[in-house]
Design a protein around this motif. Sequence first.
Motif, PDB file in Angstrom:
ATOM      1  N   LEU A  87       0.812  -1.222   0.000  1.00 15.76           N
ATOM      2  CA  LEU A  87       0.000   0.000   0.000  1.00 15.76           C
ATOM      3  C   LEU A  87       0.846   1.272   0.000  1.00 15.76           C
ATOM      4  N   ILE A  88       2.155   1.150   0.180  1.00 13.17           N
ATOM      5  CA  ILE A  88       3.011   2.346   0.236  1.00 13.17           C
ATOM      6  C   ILE A  88       2.828   3.239  -0.989  1.00 13.17           C
ATOM      7  N   PRO A  89       2.851   2.709  -2.218  1.00  9.27           N
ATOM      8  CA  PRO A  89       2.679   3.607  -3.371  1.00  9.27           C
ATOM      9  C   PRO A  89       1.335   4.345  -3.353  1.00  9.27           C
ATOM     10  N   SER A  95      -1.114  11.055  -0.535  1.00 12.61           N
ATOM     11  CA  SER A  95      -0.491  12.138   0.232  1.00 12.61           C
ATOM     12  C   SER A  95      -0.047  13.262  -0.688  1.00 12.61           C
ATOM     13  N   LYS A  96       0.543  12.917  -1.824  1.00 11.94           N
ATOM     14  CA  LYS A  96       0.965  13.934  -2.792  1.00 11.94           C
ATOM     15  C   LYS A  96      -0.247  14.700  -3.317  1.00 11.94           C
ATOM     16  N   TRP A  97      -1.310  13.974  -3.610  1.00 14.45           N
ATOM     17  CA  TRP A  97      -2.525  14.621  -4.098  1.00 14.45           C
ATOM     18  C   TRP A  97      -3.062  15.584  -3.049  1.00 14.45           C
ATOM     19  N   GLU A 116      13.928  15.030  -3.080  1.00 12.89           N
ATOM     20  CA  GLU A 116      14.429  14.806  -4.438  1.00 12.89           C
ATOM     21  C   GLU A 116      14.722  13.331  -4.702  1.00 12.89           C
ATOM     22  N   THR A 117      13.851  12.472  -4.264  1.00 17.64           N
ATOM     23  CA  THR A 117      13.996  11.052  -4.547  1.00 17.64           C
ATOM     24  C   THR A 117      12.848  10.624  -5.451  1.00 17.64           C
ATOM     25  N   SER A 118      13.090   9.585  -6.198  1.00 20.31           N
ATOM     26  CA  SER A 118      12.049   9.057  -7.061  1.00 20.31           C
ATOM     27  C   SER A 118      11.027   8.312  -6.197  1.00 20.31           C
ATOM     28  N   ASN A 119       9.844   8.098  -6.754  1.00 26.36           N
ATOM     29  CA  ASN A 119       8.838   7.322  -6.033  1.00 26.36           C
ATOM     30  C   ASN A 119       9.377   5.949  -5.668  1.00 26.36           C
ATOM     31  N   MET A 126      11.001   3.572   2.533  1.00 27.21           N
ATOM     32  CA  MET A 126       9.926   3.449   3.513  1.00 27.21           C
ATOM     33  C   MET A 126       9.797   1.997   3.974  1.00 27.21           C
ATOM     34  N   LYS A 127       9.873   1.052   3.035  1.00 33.19           N
ATOM     35  CA  LYS A 127       9.805  -0.368   3.398  1.00 33.19           C
ATOM     36  C   LYS A 127      10.952  -0.754   4.322  1.00 33.19           C
TER      37      LYS A 127
END
Length: 135
Positions: A87-89, A95-97, A116-119, A126-127
């Motif tokens: 569910l992290i993505p 959250s971004k929205w 400045e990190t990619s998704n 996070m994992k």
Amino acid sequence: MNLRSKCPLSCALDILGDKWSLLIVRDMLHFKKKTFKDFFASNENIASNILSSRLKKLENFGIISKNKLKNNKKTNIYKLTSAGLDLIPAILELSKWGYKNIEDLNSKESNLLEAETSNKEFIENMKISYINSFK
């Protein structure tokens, strides 16, 4: 629980679409909360009966698992399963929205979502951070 249809989005919303479930997952990931007491102390002020219901629902659907503390058999420890970590993505994108589209959020000074990190890198970090919180 009866699922409304065979549509994957509809099924996901049947499981996670209430007001509290994703906030519980967020608290586990971001704030490393693990016990009922931890979740109950959250800023959103969830009622204890609702919290109990949501934890049971998340456990029944394999999003979290429940175990006893080694040194205190009365306290349950909740842990995200691989399905929960998946569910992290979704949490990141919601959250971004929210940050982008809800005016009250835009006045906050710092935003971890602007890093400045990619998704992909953010999700992996996070994992790892979550898994390490159990070591």
